[in-house]
Design an enzyme around this catalytic site. Structure first.
Site, short mmCIF file in Angstrom:
data_model
loop_
_atom_site.label_atom_id
_atom_site.label_comp_id
_atom_site.label_asym_id
_atom_site.label_seq_id
_atom_site.Cartn_x
_atom_site.Cartn_y
_atom_site.Cartn_z
N ASP A 87 17.09 -22.98 -6.00
CA ASP A 87 16.23 -23.94 -5.30
C ASP A 87 15.29 -24.71 -6.22
OD1 ASP A 87 17.34 -23.69 -2.79
OD2 ASP A 87 16.18 -21.90 -2.34
N ASP A 148 22.61 -24.91 1.58
CA ASP A 148 21.31 -25.49 1.24
C ASP A 148 21.32 -26.15 -0.14
OD1 ASP A 148 21.45 -23.15 2.81
OD2 ASP A 148 19.30 -22.85 2.78
#
Ligand code: GLY
Length: 373
Positions: A87, A148
């Site tokens: 991320d 994601d």
């Protein structure tokens, strides 16, 4: 209508900056963000909202606040604090890349390029994936991707544009292709995660982490897919990515409940206590805005996407925004982080806040997020 919602949201961003100087929000368990260090995947969203507020009102307060965090983000990267995950794009696109785009800061550019290198280090050539979670060789996660990650890829595409180094582009492109092939099912629903054999890349199975069950469609995952594949198309011009985003958007829109804001999973049995995920609808609103820019004026999907955007944003503003709660730290009620794991199943989500504000300022003033030029 949008203007009043934006002004309320920006006041709350300001109140959070003043109340929690130098701190960053963590996931809340009680309608109140916990404020602390830079050690999760979500800290960039607070900074991204400062940049949106700066661009909306040209008030130097937000710019100075956002800039004051660059050293903190650089330090996290230098010391590799809690960065054994992918991320890095969420964290550094909304902080360092945004700062470079708005101010031209060379220091911010250098931090963003160093972040891109940290993400590249998660590329596993034998499997042909960016490993989502854990260290290389992790027995559970060594060959695992999650949907994601599509929002982490713009950092690599940006790094390619900046440096001309093809490896950034190639890794992002290969990962997007793999995500498209294995995470998106034939009916345009999606797996949250997929496992590959880390030694040879053989596809093993789809699964979930935050969804209802392995074969279900976690609504936030679907939302990441809609926005992420549209962005992959913007950077690569591979028309199949646009088509995937478009089909995933239709699936999302067709499975919404009456108030146009998603429950946390499209396959969960619904009763009066079933949590929503307002953040999934906020992300999808940004994905629809992106699609509307990318498709032609006379495209047959235009009316459907425009109506869906209008309906969901109206519902978010009227039924989910915290405009009735002047002291609230969050902007949107009824987001969910991890319902099955009983982590913040019905609360404010800082990324829901960010995408809600991104959608609002894009609709009102054409100000985009920081996922691309
Ligand atoms: N990217 C993690 C989540 O959406 O919960």
């Amino acid at each position: 209508m949008w203007q009043a919602a934006i002004e309320d949201a920006i006041l709350k961003v300001k109140a959070n900056i003043i109340k929690h100087p130098g701190k960053l929000p963590h996931i809340t368990e009680g309608q109140c963000y916990e404020w602390g260090d830079n050690d999760d995947w979500i800290e960039g969203f607070h900074i991204g909202m400062m940049w949106l507020a700066n661009e909306y009102g040209q008030d130097p307060f937000y710019k100075e606040a956002a800039e004051s965090y660059l050293a903190n983000f650089k330090d996290r990267l230098d010391r590799h604090v809690a960065l054994d995950h992918h991320d890095i794009g969420f964290l550094y696109s909304l902080s360092a890349v945004a700062q470079w785009k708005i101010t031209g800061s060379e220091e911010a550019r250098a931090v963003a390029l160093s972040a891109a290198d940290t993400l590249v280090a998660r590329w596993r050539p034998k499997a042909g994936i960016i490993q989502a979670w854990g260290k290389e060789g992790d027995p559970e996660n060594g060959g695992r991707i999650i949907i994601d990650c599509l929002l982490n890829l713009p950092l690599l595409f940006w790094a390619y544009e900046q440096t001309g180094e093809k490896r950034y582009y190639k890794i992002a492109y290969e990962h997007a292709l793999k995500s498209q092939k294995f995470l998106v099912r034939g009916d345009a629903s999606s797996y949250h995660t997929f496992y590959f054999d880390p030694e040879n890349g053989h596809a093993l199975r789809g699964g979930t982490h935050q969804g209802y069950q392995d074969g279900s469609t976690w609504t936030r995952g679907q939302a990441w897919g809609i926005y992420g594949f549209a962005l992959a198309y913007r950077y690569t011009k591979n028309a199949s990515f646009l088509d995937t985003s478009r089909r995933m958007a239709h699936y999302f829109i067709e499975h919404l409940p009456e108030d146009h804001v998603a429950y946390w999973d499209f396959d969960v049995p619904v009763d009066s206590a079933t949590p929503r995920d307002s953040s999934a609808s906020a992300i999808t609103a940004c994905g629809l805005l992106e699609l509307l820019e990318l498709i032609g004026e006379n495209d047959p999907d235009r009316n459907v996407f425009e109506a869906a955007l209008q309906n969901s944003m109206e519902s978010l503003v009227k039924n989910y925004a915290t405009t009735d709660l002047p002291d609230a730290e969050g902007l949107l009620k009824h987001g969910s982080y991890h319902v099955r794991g009983d982590r913040a199943p019905d609360d404010y989500m800082i990324w829901g806040d960010y995408y809600y504000l991104e959608a609002l300022v894009r609709m009102e003033k054409g100000i985009k997020g920081y996922w691309y030029e």
